[in-house]
Design a protein around this motif. Sequence first.
Motif, short mmCIF file in Angstrom:
data_model
loop_
_atom_site.label_atom_id
_atom_site.label_comp_id
_atom_site.label_asym_id
_atom_site.label_seq_id
_atom_site.Cartn_x
_atom_site.Cartn_y
_atom_site.Cartn_z
N ARG A 98 38.67 47.14 34.03
CA ARG A 98 37.83 48.11 34.76
C ARG A 98 38.08 49.52 34.25
O ARG A 98 37.14 50.31 34.14
N GLU A 117 34.79 51.23 33.14
CA GLU A 117 34.27 52.23 34.06
C GLU A 117 35.08 53.52 34.07
O GLU A 117 34.65 54.52 34.64
N THR A 129 42.14 52.44 39.08
CA THR A 129 42.28 51.17 39.78
C THR A 129 43.76 50.94 40.05
O THR A 129 44.44 50.22 39.30
#
Length: 480
Positions: A230, A234, A238
């Motif tokens: 991620r 993105e 996280t």
Amino acid sequence: MRVRLWSRVGFAPRIAIVVVLTFIGTQLLGEALRALVPPSDFALFDTQWLVDTTVDAQRTVTAADASQRDLALSSLKSKEWLDFVIREGQPAAPGGPSPASSATLQAQISKKLGVDADAVVVNITPYGNLLSQVRTGVVLLSGLPALMTNVAADSVEHYPLVASEIEIGVRLSDRSWLIVTQRAGDLASARYVRNAADLIGGALFVGMLSIWMARSLVKPLTQLAGAAERLGRERALTPIGDMDLPEYAAIAHAFNEMQARLTHFVDERTTMLAAISHDLRTPLTRLRLLAEYVRDKDQRQEVLSNISEMETMIQSSLAFGSDDARREPHSVVDIASLLISLCDNFTDMGGHVTYIGPDHGQLSCQPVAMRRALSNLIDNGLRYGERVSVTLRDEAQALVIVLQDVGPGIAPDQIERAFAPFQRLDGSRSRATGGTGLGLTIARDVIRAHGGDVTLASAQPAGLLVTVNLPKPAMLPSVI
């Protein structure tokens, strides 16, 4: 409290604990099954007694009528220790070499009966392990009384001290055979079930503990891989929560700190770039006002053109370094519809763009960023190649977009340089076409942020071949 204590146990101790628990569990299972179904007993036979009993049974059967043979055998006193049966056909020898005691016992019986050696068959199966032994075992002794220490020291050449099965066959006058074996016991079938349950139960116990241990080790790795994927796609923080294993907790802490440092680094650079671009706008505005006082029309136009180019570069730099696109949420986008729309827009503006591919091809991505990247690639092809062909392939693991123009192309040794910021290649790519040299850079940055990549290659017979590979999220590398 117990959970907190277990979370302090490291990787190596956990492996050791599981191994010990596995060993203890399989041992307890075996003991429980043996307590439920006891192991087979052992019958101690004196060799001479066995010979005499066999001879006595043969004579009893020979003296009885054919219809009374079974009744005569059941009246033998040795029935408590031996099984007697009459059947057709010579007993088959067991697999493997026969012990020397088989021939010795065979010779003793045939001599006492006064028959040829081929009329007597003695099969002795050496004793196996407890898991395979279901019948009563046999211990052959050369004579009684005997000390067990002497029995253990006797040579196996005389007889096997312990046998799993002993079978004696004596040929009768009607060509049938009298078969003498040790009593099988009442629990033979139950022991078969017990042995199978011991093996299967042990395997299941080891398998369950192994799966539990493997899942406890792999689950944190899956969480770490998901967070890294991620972050790469993105670029969003996280944070990884608490880990049970101390080693994994240290990795998670280091990974969280790395995310924070990377985000802080990017934010600082973006803020600095935005500040520089903002500060440059004021002197550029002043230069534009001063340019109006230049009397020579050609010089004034040249100055204004340079100022406009500088503003374009500033805007492109802001677009390249802006963090807004990275924070754009992901949503499902029909890439095929997006490409068709872009091709139509460029065609309406006078470009020659064709689309080849399916009508639909969905992918989870950042819509604005993806549109900017694909638009830059098509615009780059039109700028240098006049005509662009856009092909979409919806494959099992990825969406593949191929753009081909008919321009001069790029030399193989200049391909990587074409992706560098503010790099515009001379020769094959003319400077007269304009641009800031950030189109391919922005496109690759966006596509790589989605887990894909862009490659350039020379097309045949001429032109540039741009291949965009966009993996579907379910196909991204992960730890299961």
